[in-house]
Design a protein around this motif. Structure first.
Motif, PDB file in Angstrom:
ATOM      1  N   SER B 233      -2.276 -41.822  -6.110  1.00 45.24           N
ATOM      2  CA  SER B 233      -1.942 -42.596  -7.488  1.00 45.24           C
ATOM      3  C   SER B 233      -1.823 -41.454  -8.562  1.00 45.24           C
ATOM      4  O   SER B 233      -0.820 -41.635  -9.366  1.00 45.24           O
ATOM      5  CB  SER B 233      -3.139 -43.495  -7.400  1.00 45.24           C
ATOM      6  OG  SER B 233      -2.935 -44.291  -8.589  1.00 45.24           O
ATOM      7  N   SER B 234      -2.589 -40.524  -8.802  1.00 50.35           N
ATOM      8  CA  SER B 234      -2.829 -39.610  -9.760  1.00 50.35           C
ATOM      9  C   SER B 234      -1.327 -38.892  -9.889  1.00 50.35           C
ATOM     10  O   SER B 234      -0.548 -38.286 -10.792  1.00 50.35           O
ATOM     11  CB  SER B 234      -3.762 -38.739  -9.757  1.00 50.35           C
ATOM     12  OG  SER B 234      -4.874 -39.442  -9.772  1.00 50.35           O
ATOM     13  N   ILE B 235      -0.726 -38.439  -8.456  1.00 47.30           N
ATOM     14  CA  ILE B 235       0.436 -37.722  -8.452  1.00 47.30           C
ATOM     15  C   ILE B 235       1.680 -38.348  -8.883  1.00 47.30           C
ATOM     16  O   ILE B 235       2.442 -37.867  -9.594  1.00 47.30           O
ATOM     17  CB  ILE B 235       0.471 -37.085  -6.955  1.00 47.30           C
ATOM     18  CG1 ILE B 235      -0.399 -36.192  -6.655  1.00 47.30           C
ATOM     19  CG2 ILE B 235       1.718 -36.749  -6.799  1.00 47.30           C
ATOM     20  CD1 ILE B 235      -0.625 -35.628  -5.167  1.00 47.30           C
ATOM     21  N   LEU B 236       1.482 -39.735  -8.518  1.00 45.58           N
ATOM     22  CA  LEU B 236       2.452 -40.479  -9.039  1.00 45.58           C
ATOM     23  C   LEU B 236       2.521 -40.735 -10.284  1.00 45.58           C
ATOM     24  O   LEU B 236       3.659 -40.651 -11.224  1.00 45.58           O
ATOM     25  CB  LEU B 236       2.310 -41.976  -8.541  1.00 45.58           C
ATOM     26  CG  LEU B 236       2.473 -42.062  -6.863  1.00 45.58           C
ATOM     27  CD1 LEU B 236       2.717 -43.422  -6.444  1.00 45.58           C
ATOM     28  CD2 LEU B 236       4.016 -41.439  -6.517  1.00 45.58           C
ATOM     29  N   MET B 237       1.222 -40.970 -11.033  1.00 44.93           N
ATOM     30  CA  MET B 237       1.006 -40.906 -12.578  1.00 44.93           C
ATOM     31  C   MET B 237       1.896 -39.616 -13.236  1.00 44.93           C
ATOM     32  O   MET B 237       2.728 -39.572 -14.177  1.00 44.93           O
ATOM     33  CB  MET B 237      -0.402 -41.015 -12.997  1.00 44.93           C
ATOM     34  CG  MET B 237      -1.065 -42.076 -12.767  1.00 44.93           C
ATOM     35  SD  MET B 237      -2.654 -42.045 -13.556  1.00 44.93           S
ATOM     36  CE  MET B 237      -3.558 -43.020 -12.446  1.00 44.93           C
ATOM     37  N   VAL B 238       1.811 -38.313 -12.672  1.00 42.57           N
ATOM     38  CA  VAL B 238       2.063 -37.286 -13.077  1.00 42.57           C
ATOM     39  C   VAL B 238       3.667 -37.059 -13.360  1.00 42.57           C
ATOM     40  O   VAL B 238       4.293 -36.750 -14.055  1.00 42.57           O
ATOM     41  CB  VAL B 238       1.537 -35.905 -12.516  1.00 42.57           C
ATOM     42  CG1 VAL B 238       2.041 -34.618 -13.066  1.00 42.57           C
ATOM     43  CG2 VAL B 238       0.387 -35.920 -12.548  1.00 42.57           C
ATOM     44  N   ILE B 287       1.102 -46.965  -8.037  1.00 41.86           N
ATOM     45  CA  ILE B 287       0.086 -46.518  -8.784  1.00 41.86           C
ATOM     46  C   ILE B 287      -1.029 -47.527  -9.124  1.00 41.86           C
ATOM     47  O   ILE B 287      -2.083 -47.169  -8.891  1.00 41.86           O
ATOM     48  CB  ILE B 287       0.438 -46.118 -10.340  1.00 41.86           C
ATOM     49  CG1 ILE B 287       1.610 -44.695 -10.329  1.00 41.86           C
ATOM     50  CG2 ILE B 287      -0.775 -45.624 -11.204  1.00 41.86           C
ATOM     51  CD1 ILE B 287       2.091 -44.296 -11.454  1.00 41.86           C
ATOM     52  N   LEU B 288      -0.715 -48.858  -9.154  1.00 42.22           N
ATOM     53  CA  LEU B 288      -1.606 -49.866  -9.345  1.00 42.22           C
ATOM     54  C   LEU B 288      -2.279 -50.190  -8.178  1.00 42.22           C
ATOM     55  O   LEU B 288      -3.541 -50.527  -7.823  1.00 42.22           O
ATOM     56  CB  LEU B 288      -0.959 -51.280  -9.688  1.00 42.22           C
ATOM     57  CG  LEU B 288      -0.270 -51.112 -11.144  1.00 42.22           C
ATOM     58  CD1 LEU B 288       0.384 -52.432 -11.639  1.00 42.22           C
ATOM     59  CD2 LEU B 288      -1.235 -50.734 -12.227  1.00 42.22           C
ATOM     60  N   ILE B 289      -1.293 -50.293  -6.914  1.00 43.65           N
ATOM     61  CA  ILE B 289      -1.809 -50.931  -5.587  1.00 43.65           C
ATOM     62  C   ILE B 289      -2.745 -49.633  -4.742  1.00 43.65           C
ATOM     63  O   ILE B 289      -3.550 -50.143  -4.304  1.00 43.65           O
ATOM     64  CB  ILE B 289      -0.648 -51.126  -4.795  1.00 43.65           C
ATOM     65  CG1 ILE B 289      -0.356 -52.678  -5.585  1.00 43.65           C
ATOM     66  CG2 ILE B 289      -1.071 -51.304  -3.284  1.00 43.65           C
ATOM     67  CD1 ILE B 289       0.710 -53.213  -4.853  1.00 43.65           C
ATOM     68  N   LEU B 290      -2.389 -48.252  -4.823  1.00 46.32           N
ATOM     69  CA  LEU B 290      -3.039 -47.320  -3.809  1.00 46.32           C
ATOM     70  C   LEU B 290      -4.628 -47.332  -4.462  1.00 46.32           C
ATOM     71  O   LEU B 290      -5.255 -47.563  -3.268  1.00 46.32           O
ATOM     72  CB  LEU B 290      -2.230 -45.960  -3.995  1.00 46.32           C
ATOM     73  CG  LEU B 290      -0.943 -45.949  -3.440  1.00 46.32           C
ATOM     74  CD1 LEU B 290      -0.464 -44.558  -3.624  1.00 46.32           C
ATOM     75  CD2 LEU B 290      -1.109 -46.265  -2.016  1.00 46.32           C
ATOM     76  N   PRO B 291      -4.944 -47.134  -5.446  1.00 52.57           N
ATOM     77  CA  PRO B 291      -6.480 -47.258  -5.807  1.00 52.57           C
ATOM     78  C   PRO B 291      -7.241 -48.319  -5.175  1.00 52.57           C
ATOM     79  O   PRO B 291      -8.136 -48.178  -4.495  1.00 52.57           O
ATOM     80  CB  PRO B 291      -6.595 -47.113  -7.211  1.00 52.57           C
ATOM     81  CG  PRO B 291      -5.180 -46.488  -7.643  1.00 52.57           C
ATOM     82  CD  PRO B 291      -4.287 -47.207  -6.875  1.00 52.57           C
TER      83      PRO B 291
END
Ligand code: HEM
Ligand SMILES: [Cu+2]
Lengths: 122, 647
Positions: B233-238, B287-291
């Motif tokens: 998810s963080s990689i997607l944020m970046v 990003i929303l769903i993975l965590p």
């Protein structure tokens, strides 16, 4: 790979003042060139776009080398891996966008055809 | 004062005026409570200036809960309007209704879901990898205050001026200066942009933390599943959020400085907006769903008293989803006019994502298979998710067929679909995480009875509120309708409103749960640090954990590290050592204030204030960097005392 408490980006060759300065000057020059190409005019739209694209790519490389200190000799494996992943994504995003937008362009504006010059009416 | 004057106050409709009063009143009430209880100093020194990842995580979740309330009130108002407005105007004027769906979508995505998951990752991830904090604790605080600054602008739009009427997607040309000349779209742009920058920084921080701060011995393939999903998810944020920052910045330039990136007349192209927006937008839903997937994985394994089934396949599925999420964004604008080949390529890519997602669902099911299942409230949310999410996934695959999408696009079928993904796939996961980790964070458990009641109201409420929308979509109802004159739609819409009322009861149960649990905190206390018979490292430390998390950094040699520790005999603890922690800092909250003022000034064209606050932001950044990294030391004797008190 396993967790050490030193940063993996630590480079054996510590960054130098001249390194940052070189990077800064190169980045500035590479920004001035595309701006100049647009603002001075005279070049064909196509040529301007190629210039913007190329200088952007070179600038990305400059920033990676001088500001993030990534090279192929000293950087740890996972950093290069991350970089490769970034390249894949950038190719997907830019390639995908070019594909999508040029396809739309071809379908929505047949009269304009390949001529991207638009009438300047505000 | 730019374009700010007395007309900005919401006297245009009594509903908006009431909303403003509630917002201001709520704010004043909180301030009054803090002053009355004498909490000011404590709030400042213990919370606002902290750089402790645990406290920042809690602040994120408090923010998310407050915004959930606001976003849900918006939803309820829309449901009520559509239940009434058959052949009449209902109680909301169109320009107000449009603000409500825009603010509901924006709040739920940016200021409810994002802070909720960032808060959970912040609190749990460092504990799960046996770290003392995130890699950049100060940056973490900055991220939080950027998000909070965006949320403040969002709430402010209700009181001073108006919010956008252009939907949560803000498509030009409607969102351009010509068709939306007021401040509404600017509020949307700046609240989203400022909080988005905070999210990008969080992403960088989390990736670095997971890559560099893991306990010695913990290999990547031994990380708990939640850490894996946090990483992806963080990689997607970046990689995704910069696209949003850029596209909102371009729209701001168009609107405020007369640029024409998206204005057709001057050579711009609004289609590029849709392209850039969804280049962020689709990864965003992952990003929303993975965590939440990570939470479900932890919960399902703990409450089935089994190791997670197919850990390796789960990791690969997570990574595959992360990469594939960058290959499908066009499915949000199939109908924009691409040729069949382009649409087909993106449609197929979309359907392919269902495969790794299906792998995960089966892994969870097989984890439960022949496990000793304990039906606790986190487990209920998880099981409710699996059933409901399956339905949403199928309607998603249906929408991925371009030809079908041409029929369903822009109808309430789509609204039903994405709520069917986001409510169970994100929100239920966050609630499961909240109830699962609450005892860790506060040292006492939440009332199970009220947790289960909340679940049943949410679960049934969700079905009642959104299943009718699938049918309405087939019946041809467009989304975002303020009123309509098709009599056959009304019963469905009244039923959907009834569903929203059930959800309201669910939210009330959540409130009661918190109240009851705080009241009975002595009876509900968790003295062991491990109330659920957990398997991962966060349960190895006390509840709540000491400031330094672990007196000794644990040594990890297995997935389910804590479970392994419990099986093997404890060795005598080594002598304690001094622990160095980053000191709290006043810079982060100040930067948040400066960012909020900057956003406000640009929205209202108060240029002197914009210049001033931007200068302040730069000055604070420089000042902080010059002062270096102040630390505090917790001496070995003190650590021994804290640890001694534990058993
Ligand atoms: C559970 C209670 C919820 C209810 C009753 C609800 C209700 C609604 C309604 C009535 C609409 C407008 C539909 C239309 O355009 O006709 C809407 C739109 C939307 N909702 Fe929700 N919602 C809920 C939760 C959520 C959550 C949890 C999220 C995200 C995490 C969310 C995200 C959105 C978005 C993005 C839109 C689109 C806004 C737009 O049209 O620009 N909602 N919702
Ligand atoms: Cu999508």
């Amino acid at each position: 790979m396993s967790a050490s408490h030193t940063s993996p980006t630590a480079n054996p060759q510590s960054p130098t003042y001249t390194g940052y300065l070189t990077g800064y000057v190169l980045a500035a020059v590479l920004s001035v060139i595309p701006f100049g190409a647009v603002m001075l005019g005279g070049l064909s739209t196509h040529a301007v776009m190629v210039i913007i694209g190329l200088t952007a790519l070179i600038q990305a490389a400059v920033q990676l080398k001088y500001f993030l200190h990534i090279d192929f000799k000293h950087s740890p494996k996972e950093n290069l891996f991350a970089l490769a992943f970034a390249v894949v994504l950038v190719v997907l995003m830019i390639g995908g966008s070019l594909w999508i937008v040029s396809d739309l362009n071809a379908r929505m504006m047949p009269a304009m055809g390949a001529n991207m010059e638009m009438p300047q009416e505000l | 004062m730019g374009r700010l004057n007395w007309d900005a106050l919401p006297f245009y409709s009594w509903v908006a005026f009431t909303g403003a009063l509630v917002t201001v009143g709520g704010g004043l009430l909180v301030v009054a409570l803090i002053l009355y209880k004498g909490w000011t100093r404590k709030l400042w020194t213990d919370w606002l200036t902290t750089v402790d990842h645990k406290k920042i995580g809690i602040m994120y979740i408090v923010l998310a809960m407050v915004m959930l309330l606001r976003g849900f009130i918006d939803a309820l108002m829309m449901r009520a309007q559509q239940a009434i407005a058959m052949g009449n105007e209902g109680y909301l004027p169109p320009e107000h209704f449009d603000q409500i769906f825009s603010s509901h979508g924006t709040i739920m995505i940016f200021f409810m879901a994002m802070p909720f998951l960032t808060g959970l990752i912040n609190y749990v991830m460092p504990l799960q990898i046996g770290a003392r904090d995130v890699a950049f604790p100060f940056l973490n605080a900055v991220s939080f205050f950027m998000t909070a600054a965006g949320a403040v602008l969002m709430l402010l739009s209700l009181v001073i001026g108006v919010f956008s009427t252009a939907g949560w997607t803000g498509y030009p040309p409607y969102s351009g200066a010509q068709y939306s000349p007021g401040v509404g779209v600017d509020y949307w742009i700046w609240s989203v942009m400022i909080s988005g920058i905070g999210t990008t920084l969080s992403g960088v921080n989390f990736v670095t933390t997971i890559m560099t701060q893991r306990a010695p011995g913990m290999r990547l393939m031994q990380m708990p599943m939640f850490v894996w999903t946090a990483l992806c998810s963080s990689i997607l944020m970046v990689f995704a959020f910069p696209a949003l920052t850029v596209v909102t910045m371009m729209l701001a330039l168009d609107r405020t400085f007369g640029f024409h990136f998206f204005t057709n007349a001057a050579g711009g192209n609004q289609m590029q907006y849709a392209n850039l927006f969804w280049m962020w937008g689709h990864p965003e839903v992952y990003i929303l769903i993975l965590p939440a997937f990570g939470v479900f994985s932890e919960v399902v394994s703990v409450f089935s008293s089994k190791r997670l089934f197919g850990y390796v396949s789960m990791v690969w599925a997570t990574m595959a989803i992360a990469v594939l999420s960058f290959t499908v964004w066009l499915h949000h604008f199939f109908t924009m006019g691409s040729s069949a080949n382009v649409n087909a390529a993106f449609g197929i890519a979309t359907m392919i994502i269902a495969i790794p997602t299906g792998v995960k669902v089966f892994d969870w099911l097989f984890t439960m298979y022949r496990g000793r299942i304990r039906i606790t409230s986190p487990m209920l949310w998880t099981m409710g998710f699996m059933v409901t999410f399956g339905i949403g996934g199928m309607t998603g695959v249906l929408l991925a067929i371009p030809a079908a999408d041409y029929v369903m696009h822009n109808t309430t079928f789509l609204v039903a679909h994405f709520h069917n993904m986001l409510v169970p796939g994100a929100l239920f996961g966050f609630f499961a995480g909240y109830m699962y980790w609450f005892p860790k964070a506060f040292g006492f458990q939440l009332s199970e009875v009220w947790g289960k009641r909340a679940f049943w109201f949410w679960f049934t409420g969700f079905y009642c509120a959104f299943m009718p929308l699938y049918a309405l979509g087939f019946m041809g109802m467009s989304r975002r309708m303020e009123h309509y004159d098709v009599a056959t739609w009304q019963p469905y819409l009244i039923f959907a409103c009834f569903g929203a009322v059930l959800v309201l009861l669910g939210i009330i149960c959540l409130g009661i749960q918190l109240w009851v649990s705080v009241r009975d905190r002595v009876a509900l206390a968790d003295t062991t640090g491990d109330p659920w018979d957990g398997r991962t490292l966060e349960w190895a430390t006390s509840s709540p954990p000491p400031e330094y998390n672990f007196a000794h950094i644990p040594d990890v040699s297995d997935l389910d590290a804590f479970y392994e520790m419990k099986q093997t005999a404890r060795t005598a603890p080594a002598p304690y050592e001094d622990i160095h922690l980053p000191a709290s800092s006043v810079y982060a909250p100040l930067m948040g204030v400066a960012a909020a003022i900057f956003g406000f000034a640009v929205i209202w064209w108060i240029w002197w204030l914009a210049a001033l606050s931007l200068a302040a932001l730069v000055a604070l950044t420089i000042a902080r960097n010059v002062t270096g990294e102040p630390h505090v030391t917790i001496h070995a004797a003190e650590v021994a005392k804290i640890e001694g008190a534990r058993t």
